[in-house]
Enzyme design. Structure first.
Site, PDB file in Angstrom:
ATOM      1  N   CYS A   1       0.859  -1.185   0.000  1.00 42.54           N
ATOM      2  CA  CYS A   1       0.000   0.000   0.000  1.00 42.54           C
ATOM      3  C   CYS A   1       0.893   1.232   0.000  1.00 42.54           C
ATOM      4  CB  CYS A   1      -0.918   0.003   1.227  1.00 42.54           C
ATOM      5  SG  CYS A   1      -1.926   1.491   1.353  1.00 42.54           S
TER       6      CYS A   1
ATOM      7  N   CYS B   1      -5.122   6.568  -3.568  1.00 45.53           N
ATOM      8  CA  CYS B   1      -4.478   5.260  -3.597  1.00 45.53           C
ATOM      9  C   CYS B   1      -3.072   5.447  -4.157  1.00 45.53           C
ATOM     10  CB  CYS B   1      -5.273   4.278  -4.459  1.00 45.53           C
ATOM     11  SG  CYS B   1      -4.477   2.657  -4.651  1.00 45.53           S
TER      12      CYS B   1
END
Length: 280
Positions: free
Chosen positions: A75, A218
């Site tokens: 991530c 993101c």
């Protein structure tokens, strides 16, 4: 009770659990822990849970569990948060870090001038279908799925990228699952809708796999969108500014590798209630 820290990277928010010295959540409970505590009405509320753990070879290890309980390999926004936490808690005092992830080790450079910034070496974007993964051979560029022209790349996790003239009015919760669950992606894919603003700036909206909803930002999706934009000659130069709902990221390409630069912030700290805890 378990100590936690709430953090975010451009609005992509996380519950961070420090397991550097002591395991706080047993392995078999980590998935359920994420599902319960990420709930925005009955829990703390977050897109995922970050676990900071020791590493045998690197400064420390990052693991991330999505709000649906699945574990993700990487991530981009999360790794900036965990780097800030490690520095704030003096787990390390180094400005240059090597952080272990399930996608492999990543190098992170940090700086703080009024606010914290981290530059992450995200590695080389993987365009081959067997690396994404996607069915078939070769690259996955401008392929027809439903009514969309779809390209795909792996930037730590699989991402599909779709270019549109207008992404503001898009019903992403309705449209993205058609791509996210398409049979061409055996492990599913995150879905990014991209508007090119100029030769070095794009705007991105991302529907994230494992959260099964749009997030404000993101990191791996921003890298994927910039990488595909560059691959298809929709942008020029080696630095691409990415605008997300949660803020801005800089994506820099050098020697075929992608670097992501952006902020991370601490929101608050707390303890889980004993009654709500599911850990042993």
């Amino acid at each position: 009770m378990i100590d936690f820290t709430k953090m975010h990277g451009n609005g992509n928010d996380f519950i961070l659990i420090n397991e550097f010295e002591t395991k706080k959540v047993v392995e078999e409970n980590k998935s359920e822990f994420a599902k319960k505590y990420c709930d925005r009405k009955f829990g703390i509320g977050a897109d995922g849970v970050l676990f900071l753990q020791p590493s045998r070879e690197y400064d420390f290890k990052m693991r991330i569990f999505n709000s649906d309980g699945t574990e993700a390999n990487m991530c981009g926004n999360g790794i900036r948060c965990i780097a800030k936490f490690a520095l704030d808690q003096e787990i390390t005092q180094k400005s240059k870090l090597a952080i272990e992830t399930n996608s492999g080790p990543l190098n992170v450079e940090t700086r703080e001038n009024k606010k914290f910034w981290a530059k992450v070496n995200m590695g080389k974007p993987q365009f081959k279908r067997n690396k994404i993964p996607a069915k078939g051979e070769g690259t996955f560029l401008e392929q027809k799925i439903d009514q969309y022209s779809v390209s795909a790349v792996n930037t730590g996790v699989p991402h599909a990228v779709i270019f549109r003239k207008n992404i503001n009015n898009l019903d992403i919760e309705k449209e993205a699952p058609k791509i996210r669950y398409n049979e061409k992606f055996p492990e599913g894919a995150n879905v990014n809708y991209v508007k090119v603003l100029n030769e070095n700036k794009i705007k991105v909206r991302t529907y994230e796999r494992g959260i099964e909803s749009e997030t404000l930002s993101c990191g791996t999706g921003s890298v994927a969108s910039a990488a595909i934009s560059k691959k298809l000659d929709k942008t020029k130069g080696n630095t691409i500014n990415v605008i997300t709902k949660g803020g801005k990221l800089n994506i820099i390409f050098k020697n075929q590798e992608a670097y992501m630069e952006g902020p991370a912030k601490t929101v608050f700290k707390g303890k889980t209630s004993k009654q709500f805890s599911i850990v042993e």
